[in-house]
Scaffold this motif. Structure first.
Motif, PDB file in Angstrom:
ATOM      1  N   TYR A 106     -16.659  70.869   0.399  1.00 55.64           N
ATOM      2  CA  TYR A 106     -17.081  72.248   0.543  1.00 55.64           C
ATOM      3  C   TYR A 106     -15.945  73.096   0.279  1.00 55.64           C
ATOM      4  CZ  TYR A 106     -19.005  69.116   4.493  1.00 55.64           C
ATOM      5  OH  TYR A 106     -19.522  68.286   5.274  1.00 55.64           O
ATOM      6  N   GLY A 107     -14.976  72.864  -0.512  1.00 54.10           N
ATOM      7  CA  GLY A 107     -14.093  73.873  -0.909  1.00 54.10           C
ATOM      8  C   GLY A 107     -13.539  74.530   0.189  1.00 54.10           C
ATOM      9  N   GLU A 108     -13.586  74.296   1.333  1.00 53.10           N
ATOM     10  CA  GLU A 108     -12.901  75.026   2.528  1.00 53.10           C
ATOM     11  C   GLU A 108     -12.941  74.051   3.781  1.00 53.10           C
ATOM     12  OE1 GLU A 108     -15.164  78.588   2.920  1.00 53.10           O
ATOM     13  OE2 GLU A 108     -17.001  77.564   3.564  1.00 53.10           O
ATOM     14  N   VAL A 109     -12.419  74.505   4.616  1.00 51.51           N
ATOM     15  CA  VAL A 109     -12.698  73.904   6.133  1.00 51.51           C
ATOM     16  C   VAL A 109     -14.045  74.486   6.500  1.00 51.51           C
ATOM     17  CG1 VAL A 109     -11.925  73.832   8.363  1.00 51.51           C
ATOM     18  CG2 VAL A 109     -10.046  74.236   6.673  1.00 51.51           C
ATOM     19  N   PRO A 110     -14.878  73.502   6.779  1.00 46.80           N
ATOM     20  CA  PRO A 110     -16.356  73.938   6.943  1.00 46.80           C
ATOM     21  C   PRO A 110     -16.415  74.558   8.418  1.00 46.80           C
ATOM     22  CG  PRO A 110     -16.215  71.646   7.269  1.00 46.80           C
ATOM     23  CD  PRO A 110     -14.829  72.018   6.412  1.00 46.80           C
ATOM     24  N   ALA A 155     -10.104  79.398  14.867  1.00 47.43           N
ATOM     25  CA  ALA A 155     -10.294  79.733  13.501  1.00 47.43           C
ATOM     26  C   ALA A 155     -11.762  80.635  13.117  1.00 47.43           C
ATOM     27  CB  ALA A 155     -10.079  78.677  12.611  1.00 47.43           C
ATOM     28  N   TYR A 156     -12.856  80.125  13.898  1.00 51.60           N
ATOM     29  CA  TYR A 156     -14.241  80.717  13.484  1.00 51.60           C
ATOM     30  C   TYR A 156     -14.795  81.339  14.578  1.00 51.60           C
ATOM     31  CZ  TYR A 156     -13.669  78.126   9.042  1.00 51.60           C
ATOM     32  OH  TYR A 156     -13.446  77.838   7.650  1.00 51.60           O
ATOM     33  N   GLY A 157     -14.185  81.358  15.813  1.00 53.10           N
ATOM     34  CA  GLY A 157     -14.930  82.095  17.316  1.00 53.10           C
ATOM     35  C   GLY A 157     -15.951  81.341  17.602  1.00 53.10           C
ATOM     36  N   ILE A 158     -16.145  79.932  17.351  1.00 57.05           N
ATOM     37  CA  ILE A 158     -17.251  79.274  17.665  1.00 57.05           C
ATOM     38  C   ILE A 158     -17.190  78.660  19.171  1.00 57.05           C
ATOM     39  CG2 ILE A 158     -18.589  77.351  17.206  1.00 57.05           C
ATOM     40  CD1 ILE A 158     -18.070  77.653  14.121  1.00 57.05           C
ATOM     41  N   PRO A 159     -17.826  79.005  19.938  1.00 59.68           N
ATOM     42  CA  PRO A 159     -17.720  78.202  21.301  1.00 59.68           C
ATOM     43  C   PRO A 159     -17.720  76.942  21.401  1.00 59.68           C
ATOM     44  CG  PRO A 159     -19.408  80.204  21.291  1.00 59.68           C
ATOM     45  CD  PRO A 159     -19.066  79.959  20.006  1.00 59.68           C
ATOM     46  N   ARG A 206      -0.441  83.585  14.503  1.00 53.58           N
ATOM     47  CA  ARG A 206      -0.143  84.803  13.588  1.00 53.58           C
ATOM     48  C   ARG A 206      -1.194  84.793  12.495  1.00 53.58           C
ATOM     49  NH1 ARG A 206       6.084  83.898  13.077  1.00 53.58           N
ATOM     50  NH2 ARG A 206       6.468  83.946  15.243  1.00 53.58           N
ATOM     51  N   THR A 207      -2.103  83.706  12.545  1.00 57.96           N
ATOM     52  CA  THR A 207      -2.938  83.663  11.214  1.00 57.96           C
ATOM     53  C   THR A 207      -4.440  83.013  11.847  1.00 57.96           C
ATOM     54  OG1 THR A 207      -3.258  82.267   9.374  1.00 57.96           O
ATOM     55  CG2 THR A 207      -2.330  81.103  11.075  1.00 57.96           C
ATOM     56  N   ARG A 208      -5.298  83.509  10.924  1.00 50.58           N
ATOM     57  CA  ARG A 208      -6.812  82.898  11.179  1.00 50.58           C
ATOM     58  C   ARG A 208      -7.183  81.943  10.279  1.00 50.58           C
ATOM     59  NH1 ARG A 208      -9.769  85.982  14.812  1.00 50.58           N
ATOM     60  NH2 ARG A 208     -11.406  84.248  14.674  1.00 50.58           N
ATOM     61  N   ASN A 209      -6.334  81.555   9.400  1.00 50.03           N
ATOM     62  CA  ASN A 209      -6.516  80.625   8.139  1.00 50.03           C
ATOM     63  C   ASN A 209      -6.907  79.389   8.932  1.00 50.03           C
ATOM     64  OD1 ASN A 209      -6.087  78.629   6.284  1.00 50.03           O
ATOM     65  ND2 ASN A 209      -4.779  79.755   5.062  1.00 50.03           N
ATOM     66  N   PRO A 210      -8.027  78.877   8.587  1.00 49.52           N
ATOM     67  CA  PRO A 210      -8.638  77.567   9.337  1.00 49.52           C
ATOM     68  C   PRO A 210      -7.640  76.235   9.043  1.00 49.52           C
ATOM     69  CG  PRO A 210     -10.520  78.897   8.445  1.00 49.52           C
ATOM     70  CD  PRO A 210      -9.069  79.599   8.133  1.00 49.52           C
ATOM     71  N   TYR A 211      -7.362  76.329   7.696  1.00 48.63           N
ATOM     72  CA  TYR A 211      -6.584  75.100   7.348  1.00 48.63           C
ATOM     73  C   TYR A 211      -5.230  75.111   7.788  1.00 48.63           C
ATOM     74  CZ  TYR A 211      -3.074  72.932   3.875  1.00 48.63           C
ATOM     75  OH  TYR A 211      -2.407  72.070   3.350  1.00 48.63           O
ATOM     76  N   HIS A 212      -4.449  76.251   8.170  1.00 50.07           N
ATOM     77  CA  HIS A 212      -3.078  76.227   8.724  1.00 50.07           C
ATOM     78  C   HIS A 212      -3.261  75.990  10.401  1.00 50.07           C
ATOM     79  CE1 HIS A 212      -0.904  78.795   5.331  1.00 50.07           C
ATOM     80  NE2 HIS A 212      -1.415  77.588   4.769  1.00 50.07           N
ATOM     81  N   ILE A 213      -4.329  76.401  10.755  1.00 51.77           N
ATOM     82  CA  ILE A 213      -4.474  76.144  12.097  1.00 51.77           C
ATOM     83  C   ILE A 213      -4.748  74.778  12.313  1.00 51.77           C
ATOM     84  CG2 ILE A 213      -6.335  76.557  14.041  1.00 51.77           C
ATOM     85  CD1 ILE A 213      -6.548  79.591  13.072  1.00 51.77           C
ATOM     86  N   TRP A 214      -5.539  74.069  11.419  1.00 46.26           N
ATOM     87  CA  TRP A 214      -6.009  72.665  11.561  1.00 46.26           C
ATOM     88  C   TRP A 214      -4.458  71.875  11.498  1.00 46.26           C
ATOM     89  CZ3 TRP A 214      -9.185  69.955   7.216  1.00 46.26           C
ATOM     90  CH2 TRP A 214      -9.504  68.710   7.485  1.00 46.26           C
ATOM     91  N   ILE A 215      -3.632  72.173  10.641  1.00 48.44           N
ATOM     92  CA  ILE A 215      -2.309  71.645  10.350  1.00 48.44           C
ATOM     93  C   ILE A 215      -1.877  71.725  11.825  1.00 48.44           C
ATOM     94  CG2 ILE A 215       0.007  71.770   9.359  1.00 48.44           C
ATOM     95  CD1 ILE A 215      -1.678  72.645   6.846  1.00 48.44           C
TER      96      ILE A 215
END
Length: 350
Positions: free
Chosen positions: A103-107, A131-135, A29-38
């Protein structure tokens, strides 16, 4: 023989099925890269149902990268308590700290993200694509099982070098417009339909494109060599209490299995007399006599502990030496306890 445009058909069938049938999970339910990483770190070798409450508590307490990056280790380990594979938590914190400070964020760069501590190829591919839609390929056991059946891959999936075959296969097939749904679709298919035993082929959205289904080999694949038999090790636990009702607890070393966690004094031996001597010398106390309390087996990934737990009283207490201390029963809740210790605690009714 697959049709000429089968790859396009496969992509469409898989992603369409995923969007319509996917389980409603909190990290979806999220696109937050940090939360997806967790979530991806927690889900490694851990059941989805187990992860859900941990993910909710963890993301609430460590809601952003800075919160986790500088959290006290004891609090981090307490929040992770019960999930197992505790090095995951330490590596996650270390990597989040590095990402936050650098980086101050998930790169949003697979190469930069993949170089962070503890970020392996699967985590890299999962976070980048979701999170980022990168193939990017996110190859886990579910993905290898699905593709070994669809593509009739006979390589042993237990061998690390085989992963490369599946990563290349994913990149051949991946939906460049929606890599998130594609990768998650493969994982979801393996989790709920293309299961290790008795796959539900009649419910599979890609069965008509599956080589194993057409050849009746779905039970044969994937090929997976058996793991080496786990070794068993005897462990004697001595739960020592003093005249004030406090219990002696020791902290494990900072490296190795169950690093930094707290336990009742434990000795890797099958001899009770030797265990008493080891514990007495380790803590500078005179321990004994002992009474047997409980026996059980605790299975780790690569080893088995054959545990025999005893109780002992040191009425005069004293000041224990080393990484240890006396704790009242209610204070044990503040410590990060491994599951074998929890089993002993439960058996003693502490």
């Amino acid at each position: 023989m697959k049709p000429l445009n089968w790859k396009e058909d496969f992509r469409g069938a898989l992603t369409g099925w995923y969007r319509a049938e996917k389980r409603d999970l909190p990290w979806r339910r999220t696109r937050n890269p940090y939360h997806i990483w967790i979530s991806e770190v927690m889900l490694q070798q851990t059941r989805v149902d187990t992860v859900i409450p941990y993910y909710a508590r963890f993301t609430e307490r460590f809601s952003d990268m800075k919160e986790l990056a500088y959290a006290p280790e004891e609090e981090l380990m307490k929040m992770w308590e019960g999930l197992g594979y505790y090095s995951r938590a330490r590596n996650l914190q270390s990597a989040v700290r590095e990402a936050y400070e650098t980086y101050g964020e998930v790169p949003a760069d697979p190469e930069k993200f993949g170089k962070l501590k503890g970020v392996g190829p699967y985590t890299e591919g999962a976070v980048m694509s979701i999170a980022y839609g990168i193939p990017a390929p996110a190859v886990d056991g579910n993905v290898m099982r699905v593709l070994s059946r669809v593509l009739l891959i006979d390589e042993d999936i237990a061998k690390p070098k085989t992963r490369r075959i599946f990563e290349e296969a994913v990149m051949e097939l991946i939906d460049k417009d929606d890599p998130s749904s594609f990768n998650q679709g493969l994982m979801e298919l393996g989790a709920v339909v293309c299961t290790p035993r008795r796959p539900k082929c009649l419910l599979c959205p890609v069965r008509e494109l599956c080589g194993a289904y057409h050849e009746g080999r779905e039970e044969e694949l994937p090929v997976k060599s058996k793991k080496k038999k786990q070794q068993s090790f005897p462990h004697i636990v001595i739960a020592v209490h003093d005249g004030e009702g406090r219990w002696l607890m020791e902290q494990r070393p900072e490296d190795g299995l169950l690093a930094g966690m707290w336990q009742f004094p434990t000795a890797e031996t099958a001899d009770p007399e030797e265990a008493v001597r080891i514990v007495s010398e380790r803590h500078g106390l005179t321990v004994g006599p002992i009474d047997e309390a409980v026996r059980f087996r605790h299975v780790f990934t690569h080893r088995i502990w054959e545990v025999t737990a005893y109780t002992a009283s040191v009425p005069d207490g004293g000041t224990p030496e080393g990484r240890s201390g006396w704790f009242r029963p209610e204070e044990l809740d503040t410590l990060t306890l491994p599951n074998p210790t929890k089993k002993v605690r439960s058996a003693l009714g502490i």
